[in-house]
Design an enzyme around this catalytic site. Sequence first.
Site, PDB file in Angstrom:
ATOM      1  N   GLU A  90       3.735  29.461 -10.224  1.00 53.78           N
ATOM      2  CA  GLU A  90       3.880  28.415 -11.241  1.00 53.78           C
ATOM      3  C   GLU A  90       4.082  27.088 -10.535  1.00 53.78           C
ATOM      4  O   GLU A  90       4.744  27.041  -9.505  1.00 53.78           O
ATOM      5  CB  GLU A  90       5.110  28.644 -12.129  1.00 53.78           C
ATOM      6  CG  GLU A  90       4.945  29.706 -13.170  1.00 53.78           C
ATOM      7  CD  GLU A  90       5.621  30.984 -12.752  1.00 53.78           C
ATOM      8  OE1 GLU A  90       6.463  30.944 -11.846  1.00 53.78           O
ATOM      9  OE2 GLU A  90       5.270  32.047 -13.320  1.00 53.78           O
ATOM     10  N   TYR A  95      -3.208  24.328  -3.586  1.00 56.52           N
ATOM     11  CA  TYR A  95      -3.560  25.656  -4.094  1.00 56.52           C
ATOM     12  C   TYR A  95      -5.047  25.733  -4.437  1.00 56.52           C
ATOM     13  O   TYR A  95      -5.709  26.729  -4.154  1.00 56.52           O
ATOM     14  CB  TYR A  95      -2.711  26.006  -5.326  1.00 56.52           C
ATOM     15  CG  TYR A  95      -1.212  25.957  -5.079  1.00 56.52           C
ATOM     16  CD1 TYR A  95      -0.660  26.467  -3.904  1.00 56.52           C
ATOM     17  CD2 TYR A  95      -0.338  25.401  -6.012  1.00 56.52           C
ATOM     18  CE1 TYR A  95       0.718  26.418  -3.665  1.00 56.52           C
ATOM     19  CE2 TYR A  95       1.036  25.351  -5.786  1.00 56.52           C
ATOM     20  CZ  TYR A  95       1.550  25.855  -4.608  1.00 56.52           C
ATOM     21  OH  TYR A  95       2.900  25.798  -4.384  1.00 56.52           O
TER      22      TYR A  95
HETATM   23  C1  LIG Z   1       2.943  20.732  -1.648  1.00 55.37           C
HETATM   24  C2  LIG Z   1       3.321  20.632  -0.190  1.00 55.37           C
HETATM   25  C3  LIG Z   1       3.932  21.970   0.242  1.00 55.37           C
HETATM   26  C4  LIG Z   1       2.060  20.339   0.644  1.00 55.37           C
HETATM   27  O1  LIG Z   1       2.390  20.426   2.019  1.00 55.37           O
HETATM   28  P1  LIG Z   1       1.768  19.458   3.130  1.00 55.37           P
HETATM   29  O2  LIG Z   1       2.073  20.051   4.445  1.00 55.37           O
HETATM   30  O3  LIG Z   1       2.216  18.059   2.909  1.00 55.37           O
HETATM   31  O4  LIG Z   1       0.211  19.545   2.801  1.00 55.37           O
HETATM   32  P2  LIG Z   1      -0.977  19.712   3.836  1.00 55.37           P
HETATM   33  O5  LIG Z   1      -0.940  18.576   4.820  1.00 55.37           O
HETATM   34  O6  LIG Z   1      -0.982  21.083   4.384  1.00 55.37           O
HETATM   35  O7  LIG Z   1      -2.233  19.475   2.873  1.00 55.37           O
HETATM   36  C5  LIG Z   1      -3.154  20.516   2.576  1.00 55.37           C
HETATM   37  C6  LIG Z   1      -3.943  20.141   1.348  1.00 55.37           C
HETATM   38  O8  LIG Z   1      -3.070  19.986   0.236  1.00 55.37           O
HETATM   39  C7  LIG Z   1      -3.526  18.899  -0.590  1.00 55.37           C
HETATM   40  N1  LIG Z   1      -2.515  17.819  -0.561  1.00 55.37           N
HETATM   41  C8  LIG Z   1      -1.364  17.795   0.153  1.00 55.37           C
HETATM   42  N2  LIG Z   1      -0.671  16.676  -0.125  1.00 55.37           N
HETATM   43  C9  LIG Z   1      -1.400  15.971  -1.021  1.00 55.37           C
HETATM   44  C10 LIG Z   1      -1.213  14.727  -1.688  1.00 55.37           C
HETATM   45  N3  LIG Z   1      -0.112  13.976  -1.478  1.00 55.37           N
HETATM   46  N4  LIG Z   1      -2.149  14.330  -2.569  1.00 55.37           N
HETATM   47  C11 LIG Z   1      -3.253  15.058  -2.805  1.00 55.37           C
HETATM   48  N5  LIG Z   1      -3.505  16.254  -2.189  1.00 55.37           N
HETATM   49  C12 LIG Z   1      -2.582  16.698  -1.308  1.00 55.37           C
HETATM   50  C13 LIG Z   1      -4.836  18.446   0.002  1.00 55.37           C
HETATM   51  O9  LIG Z   1      -5.849  19.243  -0.596  1.00 55.37           O
HETATM   52  C14 LIG Z   1      -4.675  18.834   1.466  1.00 55.37           C
HETATM   53  O10 LIG Z   1      -5.916  19.053   2.112  1.00 55.37           O
HETATM   54  P3  LIG Z   1      -6.664  17.819   2.852  1.00 55.37           P
HETATM   55  O11 LIG Z   1      -5.740  17.400   3.962  1.00 55.37           O
HETATM   56  O12 LIG Z   1      -7.935  18.452   3.326  1.00 55.37           O
HETATM   57  O13 LIG Z   1      -6.843  16.749   1.813  1.00 55.37           O
HETATM   58  C15 LIG Z   1       4.327  19.447   0.050  1.00 55.37           C
HETATM   59  O14 LIG Z   1       3.817  18.288  -0.585  1.00 55.37           O
HETATM   60  C16 LIG Z   1       5.740  19.692  -0.470  1.00 55.37           C
HETATM   61  O15 LIG Z   1       6.591  20.277   0.228  1.00 55.37           O
HETATM   62  N6  LIG Z   1       6.028  19.249  -1.722  1.00 55.37           N
HETATM   63  C17 LIG Z   1       7.384  19.381  -2.265  1.00 55.37           C
HETATM   64  C18 LIG Z   1       7.688  20.813  -2.669  1.00 55.37           C
HETATM   65  C19 LIG Z   1       6.688  21.329  -3.680  1.00 55.37           C
HETATM   66  O16 LIG Z   1       6.301  20.639  -4.612  1.00 55.37           O
HETATM   67  N7  LIG Z   1       6.288  22.611  -3.506  1.00 55.37           N
HETATM   68  C20 LIG Z   1       5.362  23.268  -4.390  1.00 55.37           C
HETATM   69  C21 LIG Z   1       6.084  23.868  -5.515  1.00 55.37           C
HETATM   70  S1  LIG Z   1       5.000  24.783  -6.591  1.00 55.37           S
END
Ligand SMILES: CC(C)(COP(=O)(O)OP(=O)(O)OC[C@H]1O[C@@H](n2cnc3c(N)ncnc32)[C@H](O)[C@@H]1OP(=O)(O)O)[C@@H](O)C(=O)NCCC(=O)NCCS
Length: 178
Positions: free
Chosen positions: A113, A125
């Site tokens: 979710e 995702y």
């Molecule tokens: C969601 C989260 C885990 C992503 O981790 P991250 O290490 O920053 O993301 P990554 O660098 O691995 O990015 C992988 C892909 O995710 C997407 N993505 C990540 N951050 C993004 C942003 N700010 N905006 C749009 N797409 C994004 C992109 O598709 C990206 O691929 P790309 O680099 O080819 O564009 C991070 O933002 C986070 O910890 N958020 C807070 C906690 C949270 O919301 N968890 C999910 C709960 S369901």
Amino acid sequence: MPVNTDFQIFISNMTVDDIENVVQIEADAYGQHHWSKSSFYDEMNNNLARYYCAKTQNNKLVAYAGIWNIIDEAHITTIAVKPEFMRKHIGEALIVKILEDCYNNKIKYLTLEVRESNVPAIELYKKYGFSSLGTRKGYYQDNNENALIMWTENIFYEKFKTRFEQNRENLKKFIEIK
Ligand SMILES: CC(C)(COP(=O)(O)OP(=O)(O)OC[C@H]1O[C@@H](n2cnc3c(N)ncnc32)[C@H](O)[C@@H]1OP(=O)(O)O)[C@@H](O)C(=O)NCCC(=O)NCCS
């Protein structure tokens, strides 16, 4: 193939020694309603649960993720990256680790979710083949926000596996996963 990456990341199973650092990231990521230390202690003793940490070369814990395995399904319970380490492909590295474990354990489907406003997570995702198959209305009690329920198709299907393998290969340009 020679590796030319920004940095290395070490992914390991979470242990009780990691919980202190995990909860700090959890608080940044999820605010007031984050999981407590005791929730993570309980998870360490949950036979259905698997939790992973991502650490830098100097052993700094910068991200974590967890799943529950239920028969042939895995539910992603949490994933979070320390704010200053976001957008460095670490979240993606954890999804790759989760998927590799699911393949090894013959898990066919993954679900989770996510807040419908959480664009970074939803995009992550989607990149790995999840799609939204429904909504839980008012699921998040802090602001009554809806949750999207996202699922993969059967991860052993050719199309899903090919996308996964391409993403995993591409990831090697940015990050070396140990
Ligand atoms: C969601 C989260 C885990 C992503 O981790 P991250 O290490 O920053 O993301 P990554 O660098 O691995 O990015 C992988 C892909 O995710 C997407 N993505 C990540 N951050 C993004 C942003 N700010 N905006 C749009 N797409 C994004 C992109 O598709 C990206 O691929 P790309 O680099 O080819 O564009 C991070 O933002 C986070 O910890 N958020 C807070 C906690 C949270 O919301 N968890 C999910 C709960 S369901």
